[in-house]
Scaffold this motif. Structure first.
Motif, PDB file in Angstrom:
ATOM      1  N   UNK A 287       0.980  -1.292   0.007  1.00  0.00           N
ATOM      2  CA  UNK A 287       0.028  -0.123  -0.016  1.00  0.00           C
ATOM      3  C   UNK A 287       0.908   1.231   0.015  1.00  0.00           C
ATOM      4  N   UNK A 288       1.860   1.189   0.771  1.00  0.00           N
ATOM      5  CA  UNK A 288       2.973   2.430   0.930  1.00  0.00           C
ATOM      6  C   UNK A 288       3.605   2.638  -0.628  1.00  0.00           C
ATOM      7  N   UNK A 289       3.799   1.522  -1.076  1.00  0.00           N
ATOM      8  CA  UNK A 289       4.621   1.547  -2.601  1.00  0.00           C
ATOM      9  C   UNK A 289       3.567   2.480  -3.426  1.00  0.00           C
ATOM     10  N   UNK A 292       2.697   5.928  -3.074  1.00  0.00           N
ATOM     11  CA  UNK A 292       3.931   6.817  -3.273  1.00  0.00           C
ATOM     12  C   UNK A 292       4.423   6.367  -4.836  1.00  0.00           C
ATOM     13  N   UNK A 293       3.779   5.886  -5.681  1.00  0.00           N
ATOM     14  CA  UNK A 293       4.148   5.399  -7.062  1.00  0.00           C
ATOM     15  C   UNK A 293       5.505   5.062  -6.945  1.00  0.00           C
ATOM     16  N   UNK A 294       6.071   4.056  -6.015  1.00  0.00           N
ATOM     17  CA  UNK A 294       7.161   3.427  -6.193  1.00  0.00           C
ATOM     18  C   UNK A 294       7.040   1.964  -6.724  1.00  0.00           C
ATOM     19  N   UNK A 308      13.153   2.999  -5.302  1.00  0.00           N
ATOM     20  CA  UNK A 308      12.993   4.467  -4.802  1.00  0.00           C
ATOM     21  C   UNK A 308      13.437   5.410  -5.763  1.00  0.00           C
ATOM     22  N   UNK A 309      14.276   4.827  -6.941  1.00  0.00           N
ATOM     23  CA  UNK A 309      14.740   5.556  -7.950  1.00  0.00           C
ATOM     24  C   UNK A 309      15.891   6.644  -7.646  1.00  0.00           C
ATOM     25  N   UNK A 310      16.541   6.216  -6.528  1.00  0.00           N
ATOM     26  CA  UNK A 310      17.445   7.218  -6.170  1.00  0.00           C
ATOM     27  C   UNK A 310      18.769   5.893  -5.798  1.00  0.00           C
ATOM     28  N   UNK A 311      19.982   6.698  -5.555  1.00  0.00           N
ATOM     29  CA  UNK A 311      21.027   5.694  -5.160  1.00  0.00           C
ATOM     30  C   UNK A 311      20.381   4.909  -3.731  1.00  0.00           C
ATOM     31  N   UNK A 358      10.549  11.005   4.623  1.00  0.00           N
ATOM     32  CA  UNK A 358      11.707  11.361   3.580  1.00  0.00           C
ATOM     33  C   UNK A 358      11.201  11.539   2.180  1.00  0.00           C
ATOM     34  N   UNK A 359      10.302  10.779   1.865  1.00  0.00           N
ATOM     35  CA  UNK A 359       9.776  10.911   0.384  1.00  0.00           C
ATOM     36  C   UNK A 359       9.081  12.573   0.179  1.00  0.00           C
ATOM     37  N   UNK A 360       8.530  12.892   1.305  1.00  0.00           N
ATOM     38  CA  UNK A 360       8.019  14.189   1.497  1.00  0.00           C
ATOM     39  C   UNK A 360       8.908  15.226   1.232  1.00  0.00           C
TER      40      UNK A 360
END
Length: 360
Positions: A287-289, A292-294, A308-311, A358-360
């Protein structure tokens, strides 16, 4: 003195960072380890009592044949006792198989990325490793078939796969093993078997009678919660077990571990509880993913790999500073991902809350 050439450049297995080390390094009072796919609910209460009794014989060598455990597992799986080989974790069974079958000039076929010990042990024996990239996180069985040649001794299918959590369904697995040459071993590594909920997951045990080149690996380290005791096993034909057993160390599973594993099998309700809670907690991460479209791989294990599309190091370090040890995807073949072992409900809630901030 020089080690053999196949050992040069190899690194030992790198486990997740220890809790006490992280506390000391970062000055944290509380640290939660969600890196090594351990069972957050521990083990069956039956295990403690069994280990207490086993402690009385601690000065005596264990039963190298694991006779009582062998009988219990054989009854549990409905196989013959001579079809079982026990190891210091299923990792050791992989080592024994590679020691018994591989030499310079041979090769194995595996997916990539997958559990690294297949490659590690094959390389030590001087064999070539033919790695076939996953497709959408799942084993590409057709490409793995194409990779098999006259020098192939074994094919590893990690099912469900680590680090993606995906699985090969029964129809695909049967079609695959039907086409694998009969002199090539097919090793189905089912370390997370007890967590699987999908109905089309392969029922491999009945396949043993039709495919004498099939070997099934399972463990007490995951859902049974006996990771520190190191008990795993292989199920195969009597002929294979008899052939490889001389490669096993004499007392490779200790008395307390054997007693604990027997007790764990006597409590199926504990496994049922763990599987149900795991399914409930997995939905929180899904649900979290989705919120947040992860991107993530649907998992049939007790871990989830999230992109997370980041390092991966950036996410890993952020979580570490907030008291969570996870697994950096950069070390797993997914450079922008992190693998998170599902913890207790309150632990999952907290890490999801930190990630949301963190995503926010």
């Amino acid at each position: 003195m020089n080690v053999k050439s196949s050992m040069v450049g190899l690194l030992p297995y790198q486990p997740g960072k220890p809790i006490e080390e992280v506390k000391r390094e970062l000055g944290l009072e509380e640290v939660v380890k969600l890196a090594s796919n351990e069972n957050p609910y521990g083990c069956s209460p039956h295990v403690k009592e069994a280990m207490t009794h086993a402690f009385e014989t601690i000065a005596i060598y264990p039963d190298g044949y694991a006779r009582l455990l062998r009988k219990k597992v054989a009854e549990h799986l409905n196989v013959e006792e001579e079809q079982l080989i026990f190891g210091n974790g299923s990792d050791e069974v992989i080592l024994i198989l590679c020691r018994a079958y591989l030499e310079s000039g041979d090769n194995i076929v595996t997916a990539a990325p997958t559990f690294p010990q297949y490659r590690h042990n094959a390389v030590i024996e001087g064999a070539e490793v033919k790695e076939v990239p996953l497709q959408n996180g799942v084993h590409d069985l057709d490409a793995m078939l194409d990779a098999i040649d006259e020098k192939t001794k074994m094919v590893f299918v990690c099912n469900p796969n680590n680090p993606t959590g995906t699985y090969v369904d029964e129809q695909a697995f049967k079609a695959f093993i039907e086409k694998v040459p009969k002199d090539v071993l097919v090793i189905s590594d089912e370390a997370y078997y007890e967590y699987v909920t999908q109905e089309d997951y392969p029922d491999t045990l009945p396949m043993l009678s039709s495919y004498p080149n099939l070997i099934i690996l399972r463990t007490f380290s995951k859902a049974y919660g006996l990771a520190s005791l190191r008990v795993g096993y292989g199920v195969a034909s009597k002929e294979i077990v008899k052939a490889v057993d001389p490669g096993r160390e004499p007392f490779n599973t200790n008395s307390m571990a054997q007693a604990a594993a027997i007790a764990a099998l006597d409590d199926p309700s504990f496994i049922k509880m763990c599987r149900e809670k795991n399914t409930q907690e997995m939905k929180k991460y899904e649900d979290f993913c989705q919120k947040n479209q992860l991107e993530y791989f649907p998992s049939q294990t007790n871990f989830i790999l999230i992109d997370f599309q980041r390092s991966g190091s950036e996410i890993f370090d952020f979580l570490l500073k907030n008291g969570f040890i996870t697994r950096n995807g950069e070390a797993l073949g997914y450079s922008t991902s992190v693998r998170i072992t599902l913890g207790m409900p309150e632990q999952n809630d907290k890490i999801i809350s930190e990630l949301t901030k963190w995503l926010a």
